[in-house]
Enzyme design. Structure first.
Site, PDB file in Angstrom:
ATOM      1  N   HIS A 121       0.860  -1.189   0.000  1.00 15.95           N
ATOM      2  CA  HIS A 121       0.000   0.000   0.000  1.00 15.95           C
ATOM      3  C   HIS A 121       0.896   1.240   0.000  1.00 15.95           C
ATOM      4  O   HIS A 121       1.994   1.214   0.568  1.00 15.95           O
ATOM      5  CB  HIS A 121      -0.902  -0.016   1.250  1.00 15.95           C
ATOM      6  CG  HIS A 121      -1.973   1.026   1.198  1.00 15.95           C
ATOM      7  ND1 HIS A 121      -1.738   2.351   1.484  1.00 15.95           N
ATOM      8  CD2 HIS A 121      -3.285   0.950   0.871  1.00 15.95           C
ATOM      9  CE1 HIS A 121      -2.858   3.040   1.339  1.00 15.95           C
ATOM     10  NE2 HIS A 121      -3.819   2.215   0.971  1.00 15.95           N
ATOM     11  N   GLU A 143      -3.921   2.285  -6.983  1.00 15.87           N
ATOM     12  CA  GLU A 143      -4.292   3.453  -6.174  1.00 15.87           C
ATOM     13  C   GLU A 143      -3.291   4.578  -6.415  1.00 15.87           C
ATOM     14  O   GLU A 143      -2.153   4.507  -5.915  1.00 15.87           O
ATOM     15  CB  GLU A 143      -4.245   3.119  -4.682  1.00 15.87           C
ATOM     16  CG  GLU A 143      -5.311   2.171  -4.202  1.00 15.87           C
ATOM     17  CD  GLU A 143      -5.568   2.335  -2.697  1.00 15.87           C
ATOM     18  OE1 GLU A 143      -6.703   2.589  -2.333  1.00 15.87           O
ATOM     19  OE2 GLU A 143      -4.619   2.232  -1.911  1.00 15.87           O
TER      20      GLU A 143
HETATM   21  O1  G3P Z   1      -6.655   1.405   0.633  1.00 17.69           O
HETATM   22  C1  G3P Z   1      -7.653   2.337   0.318  1.00 17.69           C
HETATM   23  C2  G3P Z   1      -7.224   3.709   0.571  1.00 17.69           C
HETATM   24  O2  G3P Z   1      -5.881   3.986   0.388  1.00 17.69           O
HETATM   25  C3  G3P Z   1      -8.079   4.729  -0.106  1.00 17.69           C
HETATM   26  O3  G3P Z   1      -8.276   5.732   0.818  1.00 17.69           O
HETATM   27  O4  G3P Z   1      -9.568   7.464   1.920  1.00 17.69           O
HETATM   28  O5  G3P Z   1      -9.093   7.632  -0.508  1.00 17.69           O
HETATM   29  O6  G3P Z   1     -10.709   5.930   0.317  1.00 17.69           O
HETATM   30  P1  G3P Z   1      -9.469   6.736   0.616  1.00 17.69           P
END
Ligand code: G3P
Length: 219
Positions: free
Chosen positions: A92, A140
């Site tokens: 992550h 991400e």
């Molecule tokens: O692992 C999910 C996370 O990094 C996303 O965070 O707060 O943008 O939904 P958020």
């Protein structure tokens, strides 16, 4: 095809320690829908209590090594498995590991009943990790994490490309960062993702169960 929703509890006060139990009990009361699998990524000290609240639905936020032994401060796959944890996020953006660690853990868990969700920050990483043939790669973009602009709005063309790369490798693609609404789920799906990761949109919501329910309904 099953759509996967991972709610990342991170290290938020609202979802850690005693509040982790409360949050989880609230979220597991959400409606179940066929074709939608929901998992919860909780912090290391909350894993064991979480497994008793939501058996089969708990994953770790990171994992360090394959086996138990002389590894101070570690969380191993072996320990997670005997604790009833179903899998783990890996690499992550907030807990990066080396490419060789990703490779070792992927090879070591391959064929085991322990699912790795390998996070990638860009297409180059999506390509590299998908070629290792894990069950899931999770794209991400770090700059969107925790914000209000979702990955599906800001990076649609990258999701489409990531989805094509994953399809070629028979790997499922999850996307996350800034996901908040039912519309984000629909758009991610249209772009080829088979699931989402979400943290603040659920965990920091004034009504977390309602927030999760609307995502489940949108699938
Ligand atoms: O692992 C999910 C996370 O990094 C996303 O965070 O707060 O943008 O939904 P958020």
């Amino acid at each position: 095809m099953t759509f996967t929703i991972i709610v990342n509890f991170k290290h938020y006060r609202q979802s850690s320690g005693p509040d982790c139990d409360r949050m989880l009990k609230n979220l597991v009361s959400c409606k179940k829908k066929s074709g939608v699998d929901v998992y919860y990524a909780v912090g290391p000290s909350d894993l064991r209590s979480s497994v008793s609240i939501a058996p089969g639905r708990i994953i770790a936020q990171s994992v360090d090594t394959l086996s138990m032994g002389a590894y101070t401060g570690s969380l191993s796959v072996e320990f997670l498995k005997i604790s009833g944890v179903a899998g783990s996020l890996l690499n992550h953006s907030e807990k990066r590991v080396s490419a060789s660690t990703v490779k070792d853990l992927q090879e070591g868990t391959s064929g085991q009943k322990f699912q790795l969700y390998i996070c990638a920050e860009n297409l180059e990483e999506v390509r590299a990790f998908a070629s290792m043939k894990p069950g899931f790669v999770a794209y991400e973009p770090p700059e969107l994490i925790g914000g209000d602009i979702s990955v599906s709005k800001a990076k649609p063309e990258i999701i489409s490309e990531a989805s094509a790369i994953c399809r070629e490798n028979h790997v499922e693609l999850l996307v996350g960062a800034g996901v908040k609404t039912a519309g984000d789920v629909v758009r991610s799906k249209e772009l080829g993702a088979s699931g989402i990761l979400i943290a603040s949109g659920v965990v920091l919501s004034s009504d977390p169960a309602n927030a999760l329910n609307s995502l489940i309904e949108a699938v």
